[in-house]
Design a protein around this motif. Structure first.
Motif, PDB file in Angstrom:
ATOM      1  N   SER A   7       0.849  -1.189   0.000  1.00 39.80           N
ATOM      2  CA  SER A   7       0.000   0.000   0.000  1.00 39.80           C
ATOM      3  C   SER A   7       0.880   1.233   0.000  1.00 39.80           C
ATOM      4  N   PRO A   8       0.437   2.278  -0.658  1.00 42.99           N
ATOM      5  CA  PRO A   8       1.185   3.534  -0.599  1.00 42.99           C
ATOM      6  C   PRO A   8       0.958   4.204   0.758  1.00 42.99           C
ATOM      7  N   PRO A   9       1.778   5.193   1.090  1.00 46.09           N
ATOM      8  CA  PRO A   9       1.525   5.951   2.318  1.00 46.09           C
ATOM      9  C   PRO A   9       0.206   6.721   2.196  1.00 46.09           C
ATOM     10  N   PRO A  10      -0.285   7.260   3.297  1.00 45.84           N
ATOM     11  CA  PRO A  10      -1.555   7.995   3.236  1.00 45.84           C
ATOM     12  C   PRO A  10      -1.547   9.076   2.165  1.00 45.84           C
ATOM     13  N   LEU A  88       8.704   8.088   6.206  1.00 41.82           N
ATOM     14  CA  LEU A  88       9.967   7.965   5.504  1.00 41.82           C
ATOM     15  C   LEU A  88       9.722   7.047   4.317  1.00 41.82           C
ATOM     16  N   ASP A  89      10.050   7.492   3.112  1.00 38.92           N
ATOM     17  CA  ASP A  89       9.848   6.713   1.897  1.00 38.92           C
ATOM     18  C   ASP A  89      11.208   6.563   1.214  1.00 38.92           C
ATOM     19  N   VAL A  90      11.615   5.310   0.980  1.00 39.42           N
ATOM     20  CA  VAL A  90      12.898   5.029   0.338  1.00 39.42           C
ATOM     21  C   VAL A  90      12.626   4.266  -0.952  1.00 39.42           C
ATOM     22  N   ALA A  91      13.088   4.811  -2.064  1.00 39.94           N
ATOM     23  CA  ALA A  91      12.801   4.234  -3.379  1.00 39.94           C
ATOM     24  C   ALA A  91      14.077   3.920  -4.133  1.00 39.94           C
ATOM     25  N   ASP A  92      14.013   2.845  -4.937  1.00 39.44           N
ATOM     26  CA  ASP A  92      15.055   2.577  -5.914  1.00 39.44           C
ATOM     27  C   ASP A  92      14.372   2.211  -7.232  1.00 39.44           C
ATOM     28  N   HIS A  93      15.155   1.926  -8.227  1.00 38.45           N
ATOM     29  CA  HIS A  93      14.600   1.712  -9.571  1.00 38.45           C
ATOM     30  C   HIS A  93      14.621   0.243 -10.003  1.00 38.45           C
ATOM     31  N   ASP A  94      14.722  -0.676  -9.038  1.00 41.20           N
ATOM     32  CA  ASP A  94      14.699  -2.109  -9.330  1.00 41.20           C
ATOM     33  C   ASP A  94      13.272  -2.620  -9.172  1.00 41.20           C
ATOM     34  N   LEU A  95      12.569  -2.715 -10.273  1.00 40.34           N
ATOM     35  CA  LEU A  95      11.176  -3.152 -10.239  1.00 40.34           C
ATOM     36  C   LEU A  95      11.037  -4.674 -10.334  1.00 40.34           C
ATOM     37  N   ALA A  96      12.163  -5.387 -10.470  1.00 33.31           N
ATOM     38  CA  ALA A  96      12.109  -6.837 -10.656  1.00 33.31           C
ATOM     39  C   ALA A  96      12.015  -7.610  -9.346  1.00 33.31           C
ATOM     40  N   THR A  97      12.285  -6.966  -8.215  1.00 31.40           N
ATOM     41  CA  THR A  97      12.251  -7.684  -6.942  1.00 31.40           C
ATOM     42  C   THR A  97      11.146  -7.128  -6.044  1.00 31.40           C
ATOM     43  N   VAL A  98      10.670  -7.991  -5.162  1.00 29.56           N
ATOM     44  CA  VAL A  98       9.633  -7.633  -4.193  1.00 29.56           C
ATOM     45  C   VAL A  98      10.263  -7.647  -2.805  1.00 29.56           C
ATOM     46  N   VAL A 120      10.458  -0.645  15.057  1.00 30.94           N
ATOM     47  CA  VAL A 120      10.587   0.695  15.651  1.00 30.94           C
ATOM     48  C   VAL A 120       9.642   1.728  15.050  1.00 30.94           C
ATOM     49  N   SER A 121       8.803   1.333  14.093  1.00 28.51           N
ATOM     50  CA  SER A 121       7.896   2.302  13.468  1.00 28.51           C
ATOM     51  C   SER A 121       6.446   1.924  13.734  1.00 28.51           C
ATOM     52  N   LEU A 122       5.537   2.816  13.361  1.00 25.75           N
ATOM     53  CA  LEU A 122       4.102   2.557  13.518  1.00 25.75           C
ATOM     54  C   LEU A 122       3.598   1.570  12.479  1.00 25.75           C
ATOM     55  N   ALA A 123       4.083   1.699  11.238  1.00 19.67           N
ATOM     56  CA  ALA A 123       3.646   0.841  10.136  1.00 19.67           C
ATOM     57  C   ALA A 123       4.720   0.854   9.063  1.00 19.67           C
ATOM     58  N   ILE A 135       9.639   1.646  -0.336  1.00 25.01           N
ATOM     59  CA  ILE A 135       9.337   1.106   0.977  1.00 25.01           C
ATOM     60  C   ILE A 135       9.156   2.300   1.896  1.00 25.01           C
ATOM     61  N   TRP A 136       8.093   2.273   2.703  1.00 25.68           N
ATOM     62  CA  TRP A 136       7.835   3.401   3.599  1.00 25.68           C
ATOM     63  C   TRP A 136       7.626   2.900   5.027  1.00 25.68           C
ATOM     64  N   ALA A 137       7.909   3.785   5.958  1.00 27.00           N
ATOM     65  CA  ALA A 137       7.671   3.520   7.375  1.00 27.00           C
ATOM     66  C   ALA A 137       7.142   4.806   7.992  1.00 27.00           C
TER      67      ALA A 137
END
Length: 141
Positions: A7-10, A88-98, A120-123, A135-137
């Motif tokens: 899911s995306p962040p709010p 906090l949202d961390v992105a890379d450009h590797d769409l081949a892995t989950v 250590v995060s809420l979600a 990936i977000w936290a």
């Protein structure tokens, strides 16, 4: 291996700051700049952040390190704010892995950044766009 929720962040989250990283050497500057941004935005709300900046910086370092090591650069770190939390949202450009939770690997094999983020995060969640895997936290604001 466990799966993260997808899911995306709010949607009401707004971008506060953004960093583009190409090498692990840039992580030190990211930590300092991110801590300053969290303090600045937290103090602007008149609230005491306690240990929140330390937890956000720790998760940012883990996720960005993984992204730089295993993803396709640049790694994009974004600090967002929603009504009651920092995201906090961390992105890379590797769409081949989950993203997967590495709960069955030996402790010395690495790959525990997502488990740390969950502890250590809420979600924590992940989503993909046309160009990035994110990936977000979230953390209390």
């Amino acid at each position: 291996m466990g799966q993260l929720r997808t899911s995306p962040p709010p949607p009401q989250a707004t971008e506060l700051e953004r960093w583009d990283l190409r090498t692990a050497a840039e992580l030190r500057a990211l930590r300092a700049s991110l801590r300053a941004a969290l303090t600045r935005y937290g103090l602007a709300q008149g609230e005491e952040l306690d240990e929140v900046p330390g937890r956000v910086v720790l998760v940012a370092t883990e996720l960005a390190s993984n992204s730089l090591r295993h993803g396709i650069p640049p790694t994009i770190v974004t600090l967002l704010a929603a009504d009651d939390c920092f995201i906090l949202d961390v992105a890379d450009h590797d769409l081949a892995t989950v993203p997967e939770l590495a709960d069955t690997r030996p402790l010395d094999s690495g790959g525990r950044g997502l488990l740390l983020a969950q502890s250590v995060s809420l979600a924590v969640g992940w989503y993909a766009t046309e160009d990035t895997k994110n990936i977000w936290a979230s953390f209390p604001r």
